[in-house]
Design a protein around this motif. Structure first.
Motif, PDB file in Angstrom:
ATOM      1  N   THR A  82       1.676   2.261   6.605  1.00 41.47           N
ATOM      2  CA  THR A  82       2.492   1.071   6.371  1.00 41.47           C
ATOM      3  C   THR A  82       3.151   0.866   7.841  1.00 41.47           C
ATOM      4  O   THR A  82       3.432  -0.478   8.356  1.00 41.47           O
ATOM      5  N   GLY A  83       3.566   2.070   8.493  1.00 45.56           N
ATOM      6  CA  GLY A  83       4.002   1.605   9.983  1.00 45.56           C
ATOM      7  C   GLY A  83       3.067   1.039  10.902  1.00 45.56           C
ATOM      8  O   GLY A  83       3.395   0.038  11.679  1.00 45.56           O
ATOM      9  N   LEU A  84       1.719   1.222  10.762  1.00 46.42           N
ATOM     10  CA  LEU A  84       0.943   0.671  11.606  1.00 46.42           C
ATOM     11  C   LEU A  84       0.751  -0.975  10.959  1.00 46.42           C
ATOM     12  O   LEU A  84       0.578  -1.614  12.133  1.00 46.42           O
ATOM     13  N   GLY A  85       0.939  -0.891   9.809  1.00 49.92           N
ATOM     14  CA  GLY A  85       0.804  -2.403   9.533  1.00 49.92           C
ATOM     15  C   GLY A  85       1.986  -3.350   9.760  1.00 49.92           C
ATOM     16  O   GLY A  85       1.778  -4.595  10.212  1.00 49.92           O
ATOM     17  N   VAL A  86       3.026  -2.763   9.920  1.00 50.91           N
ATOM     18  CA  VAL A  86       4.128  -3.409  10.295  1.00 50.91           C
ATOM     19  C   VAL A  86       4.143  -3.809  11.840  1.00 50.91           C
ATOM     20  O   VAL A  86       4.534  -4.975  12.232  1.00 50.91           O
ATOM     21  N   ALA A  87       3.625  -2.785  12.473  1.00 49.13           N
ATOM     22  CA  ALA A  87       3.624  -2.795  14.056  1.00 49.13           C
ATOM     23  C   ALA A  87       2.337  -4.170  14.311  1.00 49.13           C
ATOM     24  O   ALA A  87       2.520  -5.102  15.132  1.00 49.13           O
ATOM     25  N   ALA A  88       1.658  -4.079  13.323  1.00 50.29           N
ATOM     26  CA  ALA A  88       0.298  -5.140  13.419  1.00 50.29           C
ATOM     27  C   ALA A  88       0.961  -6.448  13.097  1.00 50.29           C
ATOM     28  O   ALA A  88       0.578  -7.731  13.568  1.00 50.29           O
ATOM     29  N   MET A  89       2.065  -6.520  12.273  1.00 41.48           N
ATOM     30  CA  MET A  89       2.461  -7.862  11.800  1.00 41.48           C
ATOM     31  C   MET A  89       3.476  -8.405  13.036  1.00 41.48           C
ATOM     32  O   MET A  89       3.103  -9.590  13.236  1.00 41.48           O
ATOM     33  N   HIS A  90       4.061  -7.420  13.493  1.00 42.89           N
ATOM     34  CA  HIS A  90       4.756  -7.896  14.803  1.00 42.89           C
ATOM     35  C   HIS A  90       3.875  -8.446  15.728  1.00 42.89           C
ATOM     36  O   HIS A  90       3.971  -9.531  16.303  1.00 42.89           O
ATOM     37  N   TYR A  91       3.003  -7.727  16.213  1.00 38.88           N
ATOM     38  CA  TYR A  91       1.838  -8.071  17.241  1.00 38.88           C
ATOM     39  C   TYR A  91       1.230  -9.607  17.036  1.00 38.88           C
ATOM     40  O   TYR A  91       0.690  -9.994  17.756  1.00 38.88           O
ATOM     41  N   LEU A  92       0.754  -9.569  15.717  1.00 36.27           N
ATOM     42  CA  LEU A  92       0.051 -10.620  14.999  1.00 36.27           C
ATOM     43  C   LEU A  92       1.091 -11.816  15.430  1.00 36.27           C
ATOM     44  O   LEU A  92       0.380 -12.785  15.772  1.00 36.27           O
ATOM     45  N   GLY A  93       2.187 -11.800  15.012  1.00 38.92           N
ATOM     46  CA  GLY A  93       3.292 -12.981  15.105  1.00 38.92           C
ATOM     47  C   GLY A  93       3.107 -13.216  16.656  1.00 38.92           C
ATOM     48  O   GLY A  93       3.463 -14.349  17.074  1.00 38.92           O
ATOM     49  N   MET A  94       3.267 -12.254  17.379  1.00 38.13           N
ATOM     50  CA  MET A  94       3.419 -12.487  18.989  1.00 38.13           C
ATOM     51  C   MET A  94       1.918 -13.192  19.472  1.00 38.13           C
ATOM     52  O   MET A  94       1.920 -14.136  20.239  1.00 38.13           O
ATOM     53  N   GLY A 100       3.001   6.474   5.150  1.00 39.05           N
ATOM     54  CA  GLY A 100       3.831   6.084   6.099  1.00 39.05           C
ATOM     55  C   GLY A 100       3.332   5.672   7.289  1.00 39.05           C
ATOM     56  O   GLY A 100       3.627   4.836   8.211  1.00 39.05           O
ATOM     57  N   GLY A 101       2.244   6.243   7.638  1.00 38.49           N
ATOM     58  CA  GLY A 101       1.434   6.283   8.950  1.00 38.49           C
ATOM     59  C   GLY A 101       0.528   4.573   8.629  1.00 38.49           C
ATOM     60  O   GLY A 101       0.795   3.834   9.524  1.00 38.49           O
ATOM     61  N   ALA A 124       8.773   3.343   8.562  1.00 38.16           N
ATOM     62  CA  ALA A 124       8.049   3.111   7.287  1.00 38.16           C
ATOM     63  C   ALA A 124       8.104   4.462   6.477  1.00 38.16           C
ATOM     64  O   ALA A 124       8.312   4.510   4.995  1.00 38.16           O
ATOM     65  N   THR A 125       7.886   5.486   7.149  1.00 40.01           N
ATOM     66  CA  THR A 125       7.823   7.022   6.329  1.00 40.01           C
ATOM     67  C   THR A 125       9.293   7.083   5.804  1.00 40.01           C
ATOM     68  O   THR A 125       9.350   7.659   4.685  1.00 40.01           O
ATOM     69  N   ALA A 126      10.376   6.938   6.642  1.00 35.30           N
ATOM     70  CA  ALA A 126      11.809   7.365   6.145  1.00 35.30           C
ATOM     71  C   ALA A 126      12.034   6.325   5.037  1.00 35.30           C
ATOM     72  O   ALA A 126      12.736   6.747   3.847  1.00 35.30           O
ATOM     73  N   ALA A 127      11.680   4.977   5.167  1.00 36.68           N
ATOM     74  CA  ALA A 127      11.788   4.018   3.828  1.00 36.68           C
ATOM     75  C   ALA A 127      11.028   4.414   2.608  1.00 36.68           C
ATOM     76  O   ALA A 127      11.540   4.244   1.562  1.00 36.68           O
ATOM     77  N   LEU A 128       9.907   4.836   2.792  1.00 37.57           N
ATOM     78  CA  LEU A 128       9.108   5.181   1.586  1.00 37.57           C
ATOM     79  C   LEU A 128       9.524   6.669   0.777  1.00 37.57           C
ATOM     80  O   LEU A 128       9.632   6.536  -0.245  1.00 37.57           O
ATOM     81  N   TRP A 129      10.042   7.385   1.887  1.00 49.77           N
ATOM     82  CA  TRP A 129      10.841   8.761   1.247  1.00 49.77           C
ATOM     83  C   TRP A 129      12.083   8.181   0.373  1.00 49.77           C
ATOM     84  O   TRP A 129      12.206   8.764  -0.603  1.00 49.77           O
ATOM     85  N   ILE A 185       0.826  -1.233  -0.146  1.00 48.33           N
ATOM     86  CA  ILE A 185      -0.136   0.157   0.069  1.00 48.33           C
ATOM     87  C   ILE A 185       0.919   1.102  -0.077  1.00 48.33           C
ATOM     88  O   ILE A 185       0.649   2.231  -0.692  1.00 48.33           O
ATOM     89  N   GLY A 186       1.847   1.326   0.749  1.00 43.32           N
ATOM     90  CA  GLY A 186       2.675   2.423   1.027  1.00 43.32           C
ATOM     91  C   GLY A 186       3.447   2.572  -0.145  1.00 43.32           C
ATOM     92  O   GLY A 186       3.624   3.739  -0.927  1.00 43.32           O
ATOM     93  N   VAL A 187       4.135   1.429  -0.833  1.00 44.66           N
ATOM     94  CA  VAL A 187       5.149   1.701  -2.066  1.00 44.66           C
ATOM     95  C   VAL A 187       4.199   2.210  -3.111  1.00 44.66           C
ATOM     96  O   VAL A 187       4.581   2.808  -3.892  1.00 44.66           O
ATOM     97  N   PHE A 188       2.969   1.549  -3.412  1.00 36.82           N
ATOM     98  CA  PHE A 188       2.110   1.902  -4.547  1.00 36.82           C
ATOM     99  C   PHE A 188       1.897   3.340  -4.432  1.00 36.82           C
ATOM    100  O   PHE A 188       1.626   4.059  -5.525  1.00 36.82           O
ATOM    101  N   ALA A 189       1.450   3.828  -3.241  1.00 41.75           N
ATOM    102  CA  ALA A 189       1.106   5.135  -3.047  1.00 41.75           C
ATOM    103  C   ALA A 189       2.110   6.231  -3.495  1.00 41.75           C
ATOM    104  O   ALA A 189       1.782   7.192  -4.155  1.00 41.75           O
TER     105      ALA A 189
END
Length: 316
Positions: free
Chosen positions: A119-131, A116-117, A158-163, A97-101
């Protein structure tokens, strides 16, 4: 009863390996996004999808390599297979989603903050879903303040990575950005793990239904790792991805045509004498380095000399 948590049961092996995988995924993803943004002839959706999948797989692989070193002294640990696979899908989708945007809309402030927001929330969701996939004789509790800090780190990373994905085109700068991204992703993971506390049941629980880390995580890591290797092979066979747009064009001009400095000095291209000996009317190759090869796309003007019926004379 509180359990004894150890996130580094294999010492520095798991965090170092996890960091390397995060950097690898980031580096491959950044080069793919650069390819789609700086080359209009490329198939943009395909390169963006490859970049998003590379970054997502790198983040997910980093997380679960680090989790191989996670232990609770008083209890065995198993993982729910469905939630573990779902966390991989979440990582790829939210990064996509972030990369295509930013790939299609650029890095305007509004687009960058929104993408960035998300994507960052999604990455955090991935982490806590894995937990949440962890099964043990007890339950996991979190320090809310530390969790909030880990989510903030994920959003900033995530924001820095997309930039960086659409603003940095050089190979060395992309490599440096991927190393920074690896630090940010690893920092988010271990900050989140610092929020973890385990409350054990007073008596021994029943058998755990999930899979053990060695029987489930290690085989599941093979797929994303193989994908990253294949993505790396694709990038290695594309000089524009390795060298970057500017360096690739510079190398092409040097290899196939005269340099700007040589043309400015009046030297022009070196033409063998035999080139004009057999056919005096044959045109010289065009000296403009931007025209590509020496013998490619000559731009010329032709005129018929006044009062003659001889062959056409070409002026350069």
């Amino acid at each position: 009863m509180q359990g004894t948590v150890d996130g580094f049961s294999y010492g520095a092996v798991t965090p170092v390996a996890a960091y390397i995988m995060a950097c690898l995924g980031a580096a491959l993803g950044l080069r793919c996004v650069v390819r789609s943004v700086y080359n209009e002839r490329s198939w943009k959706p395909g390169w963006l999808a490859l970049g998003a999948t590379s970054i997502g797989c790198g983040i997910w692989t980093m997380h679960f390599i680090a989790m191989i070193g996670f232990r609770v002294k008083e209890s065995r640990i198993h993982y729910d297979v469905t939630l573990t696979v779902l966390s991989l899908a979440v990582a790829i989708v939210v990064v996509g989603i972030g990369v295509f945007a930013v790939g299609y809309r650029g890095v305007s402030t509004a687009t960058l903050c929104t993408a960035g927001g998300v994507t960052g929330l999604g990455v955090a969701a991935m982490h806590y879903l894995g937990m949440a996939a962890i099964q043990l004789n007890g339950y996991i509790e979190y320090d809310i303040a530390v969790v909030a800090l880990s989510v903030l780190i994920a959003i900033v990373a995530a924001t820095a990575a997309l930039w960086a994905a659409v603003s940095i085109s050089g190979f060395l700068t992309s490599l440096g950005a991927s190393l920074v991204m690896g630090v940010a992703v690893s920092g988010m993971h271990y900050t989140g793990m610092a929020a973890v506390g385990v409350h054990l049941h007073g008596r021994a629980g029943g058998p755990l239904t999930g899979e053990s880390p060695t029987s489930m995580l290690l085989p599941m890591l093979i797929g994303p790792v193989i994908f990253l290797v294949l993505a790396g092979v694709v990038i290695m066979f594309d000089p524009l991805l390795v060298l970057g747009d500017g360096e690739w064009n510079k190398g092409r001009a040097t290899a196939t045509g005269p340099t700007r400095e040589r043309v400015a000095a009046g030297g022009g291209p070196r033409v063998p004498a035999a080139w004009r000996a057999d056919r005096p009317d044959r045109p010289l190759p065009h000296p403009d380095p931007d025209a590509g090869s020496l013998f490619e796309r000559p731009t010329r003007r032709e005129r018929e000399p006044e009062g003659t019926a001889g062959p056409r004379v070409q002026e350069w």
